[in-house]
Design a protein around this motif. Structure first.
Motif, PDB file in Angstrom:
ATOM      1  N   LEU A 100       0.835  -1.197   0.000  1.00  0.00           N
ATOM      2  CA  LEU A 100       0.000   0.000   0.000  1.00  0.00           C
ATOM      3  C   LEU A 100       0.873   1.253   0.000  1.00  0.00           C
ATOM      4  O   LEU A 100       0.581   2.216  -0.707  1.00  0.00           O
ATOM      5  N   ALA A 101       1.932   1.225   0.802  1.00  0.00           N
ATOM      6  CA  ALA A 101       2.824   2.387   0.861  1.00  0.00           C
ATOM      7  C   ALA A 101       3.409   2.682  -0.518  1.00  0.00           C
ATOM      8  O   ALA A 101       3.404   3.831  -0.964  1.00  0.00           O
ATOM      9  N   ILE A 102       3.878   1.655  -1.205  1.00  0.00           N
ATOM     10  CA  ILE A 102       4.471   1.882  -2.530  1.00  0.00           C
ATOM     11  C   ILE A 102       3.415   2.349  -3.508  1.00  0.00           C
ATOM     12  O   ILE A 102       3.623   3.293  -4.256  1.00  0.00           O
ATOM     13  N   ALA A 103       2.277   1.658  -3.509  1.00  0.00           N
ATOM     14  CA  ALA A 103       1.269   1.968  -4.515  1.00  0.00           C
ATOM     15  C   ALA A 103       0.718   3.372  -4.314  1.00  0.00           C
ATOM     16  O   ALA A 103       0.518   4.103  -5.288  1.00  0.00           O
ATOM     17  N   THR A 104       0.517   3.791  -3.060  1.00  0.00           N
ATOM     18  CA  THR A 104      -0.018   5.125  -2.837  1.00  0.00           C
ATOM     19  C   THR A 104       1.026   6.188  -3.161  1.00  0.00           C
ATOM     20  O   THR A 104       0.693   7.242  -3.701  1.00  0.00           O
TER      21      THR A 104
END
Lengths: 362, 297
Positions: free
Chosen positions: A137-141
């Motif tokens: 989630l951190a990377i994708a956001t």
């Protein structure tokens, strides 16, 4: 504190605060109004960001992207038509935005639409990524924020590219920004208190256990993410009409980083903590301008160093994480009970609130 | 597009991809052991090039010596970051370590701006990197040849270390099961320290070659290569070193080919990598060579 007193007290204090804001808009000087406005916008954005990061425990790095969506939406909606023709000299603005602009009376609709567009962005990015566990989630956001940045730089007929949009009418007054700030605090803290919020906290503490207890993990993550995106969009929209210009560089990762500092220092999971730290942060940011200005200490002249503020802030974040991970409030909320027990007026009955909280934790 | 320019673009893609691979290995090794996205990795990459730059410019060292010293210094920096920022948080919730990593990254970037200056600096590249070679009619700059060659040599050394030495064995053991390995008497902190050292050294080597390829360095130069390399690590299957190598090549070739085939889209190339990432997460969340991580209950 008796339960039935809390509601009237809250309403009363909001009314007193509203009076102060109304007075401030007419009597404070422009500089203080600007700082207070910024503080309110930080509140909207930070409280929303805390819902996904602190309450639900999903590490998102995307609020700058959502704020950009809200900011550009509001800018396109409220920019007067003649101004639009003037600003877009590289390539003309596309239909339908080139043919209308919302009057000041409909400003609230523009901001709401900014929030809705950001929430749609949240749905779009949350759908693929929130199914995954952990750091993806951190990377994708983060990637989403960068995608928005690249789009804003390249979709020139819509966003005017890197030049940005100038001359947005200054609709964000103290009444609007603080109105939204109080609305967002009430909405998000009520959501966090509701059964949905308890499910979110369960997911934060242990996702697998929460799922085993029958909580729909994906739905609750999605709910938190979308609501968070909505308010981030609102904050972006308010910011656009406060500083009267939007450009891609306004919504770079620095914005997310500021919000991250606010929610960490305020206490991940504490809505009131975020709100209070947001105000402190807005003022601290102004105070730290002194660090960047040249300093004359007797015979010693220290030249001003641009960018020093961000060094201080990043150190603050690291130190907070290393030595004071709970932040100001931890996961606790500032309630009337805690205020009165701190004042020591209501005696033993309320004074036990903090203790019993501690005993539960150990 | 004729076959000649296609091959030229492919070589460019491989040379860019092998740089991504070098950086991606640092991400994947740390993630494999600590389950931590080391956000500061891209900034170690940046620091490596600045070390090399100042060693050449101030101390007038020969090019190869300053490269080696810069790589060694970066390895120390990587170990230092782990010691100061990540080790105290070993037993903390993972979100705390992640936030610290973001903080460290931002600290390095902004301190870089304050100390090194925000203005880009020209990087002195050695002659053999800028020389153009004639390969069957197609002119290819030294960078496109030497970067993959040096990368492959470094990768072979790395594979030797991981699969043939004691410390490599310890790293593989720790990434499989940290607790059991600790019970077997392995000094965890030492192994993790070495992991950071190796990853940072490779990042610095990548950074120096990057600066030979695009000879302008600035304190924020690590951000995008860092994120693309992380994407490469995810695409290849996070935790898997061979996967990171493949992922790096895939991302590098895709990026070059997009610019080559659709010049109109070249402004969007940075966004495209993240779109690839999201699509990939949807289709195969564990990556090309990744195994399904078992959730520890």
């Amino acid at each position: 504190m008796k339960r039935e007193w809390q509601m009237p007290l809250t309403v009363l204090s909001i009314a007193v605060f509203a009076l102060f804001i109304w007075w401030g808009q007419n009597h404070l000087n422009a500089y203080y109004i600007r700082v207070l406005n910024t503080a309110a916008i930080y509140i909207v954005a930070a409280v929303a960001y805390n819902l996904i990061n602190g309450v639900t425990g999903q590490f998102s790095l995307g609020p700058n992207g959502f704020m950009a969506l809200g900011g550009f939406t509001v800018a396109l909606l409220v920019l007067p038509v003649p101004q639009k023709q003037m600003v877009y000299f590289l390539q003309p603005l596309i239909w339908p935005f080139n043919s209308f602009s919302l009057p000041q009376g409909l400003f609230v609709i523009a901001v709401l639409l900014g929030g809705v567009i950001a929430a749609l962005g949240g749905l779009l990015i949350g759908f693929p990524t929130l199914r995954l566990r952990g750091d993806y989630l951190a990377i994708a956001t983060f990637g989403f924020g960068e995608i928005i940045f690249v789009l804003a730089n390249n979709l020139i007929p819509l966003t005017n590219g890197a030049l940005g949009i100038k001359g947005i009418p200054e609709y964000s007054t103290l009444m609007w920004t603080w109105g939204w700030a109080i609305f967002s605090i009430i909405m998000v803290s009520n959501l966090a208190k509701s059964s949905y919020g308890r499910a979110m906290k369960a997911i934060r503490e242990d996702e697998i256990a929460a799922e085993a207890m029958g909580i729909n993990v994906f739905f609750h993550k999605m709910l938190a993410f979308t609501v968070s995106a909505f308010f981030a969009g609102v904050a972006g929209g308010l910011l656009a009409t406060l500083i009267t210009t939007v450009s891609p560089s306004l919504f770079m990762f620095t914005m997310t980083f500021n919000l991250l500092i606010i929610i960490v220092l305020g206490g991940l999971g504490s809505i009131t903590g975020s709100a209070i730290t947001a105000v402190l942060f807005a003022f601290l940011q102004e105070l730290l301008r002194a660090v960047e200005a040249p300093i004359q200490l007797g015979p010693i002249h220290l030249p001003g160093v641009a960018g020093m503020r961000m060094v201080v802030f990043s150190l603050l974040l690291i130190l907070a994480m290393l030595f004071y991970r709970r932040g100001l409030f931890g996961k606790k909320e500032l309630t009337w009970d805690t205020i009165f027990s701190l004042l020591g007026r209501t005696g033993k009955r309320v004074g036990t609130t903090w203790k019993s909280e501690k005993m539960k934790l150990s | 597009m004729d076959i000649q320019s296609f091959i030229q673009q492919l070589l460019n893609g491989i040379s860019l991809g092998s740089l991504y691979a070098l950086i991606a290995i640092g991400y994947t090794m740390v993630y494999g052991i600590l389950r931590l996205i080391n956000f500061a990795h891209g900034d170690v990459f940046m620091l490596g090039t600045y070390f090399a730059f100042y060693l050449v410019m101030i101390f007038m060292l020969p090019w190869w010596l300053s490269a080696i010293l810069a790589i060694a210094l970066s390895a120390l920096v990587g170990m230092f970051i782990d010691r100061v920022a990540y080790r105290p948080l070993r037993n903390a919730p993972r979100i705390s370590a992640l936030i610290t990593a973001v903080g460290v990254s931002f600290f390095m970037e902004n301190t870089g701006i304050v100390v090194l200056g925000a203005r880009p600096k020209g990087f002195p590249r050695p002659d053999f990197m800028s020389h153009a070679y004639n390969l069957g009619g197609a002119y290819i700059t030294g960078v496109s040849i030497w970067v993959p060659v040096i990368s492959i040599i470094l990768l072979l050394v790395l594979f030797y270390v991981i699969y043939r030495t004691k410390i490599g064995m310890a790293m593989r053991a720790v990434s499989t099961d940290m607790e059991t390995t600790r019970l077997m008497g392995v000094d965890l902190d030492r192994v993790i320290s070495y992991t950071f050292a190796i990853g940072s050294a490779l990042a610095a080597a990548g950074g120096i070659m990057w600066a030979c390829k695009y000879p302008q360095i600035n304190p924020l130069m690590g951000i995008f290569p860092g994120w693309k390399a992380f994407t490469a690590a995810v695409v290849g299957g996070i935790g898997n070193i061979l996967g990171a190598t493949i992922g790096g090549l895939v991302i590098g070739i895709i990026e070059i080919m997009i610019v080559a085939f659709f010049p109109a889209l070249s402004g969007y190339k940075d966004a495209f990598v993240f779109i690839v990432l999201i699509v990939f997460l949807l289709v195969k969340p564990t990556g090309i060579l990744g195994e399904t991580l078992k959730e520890k209950v």
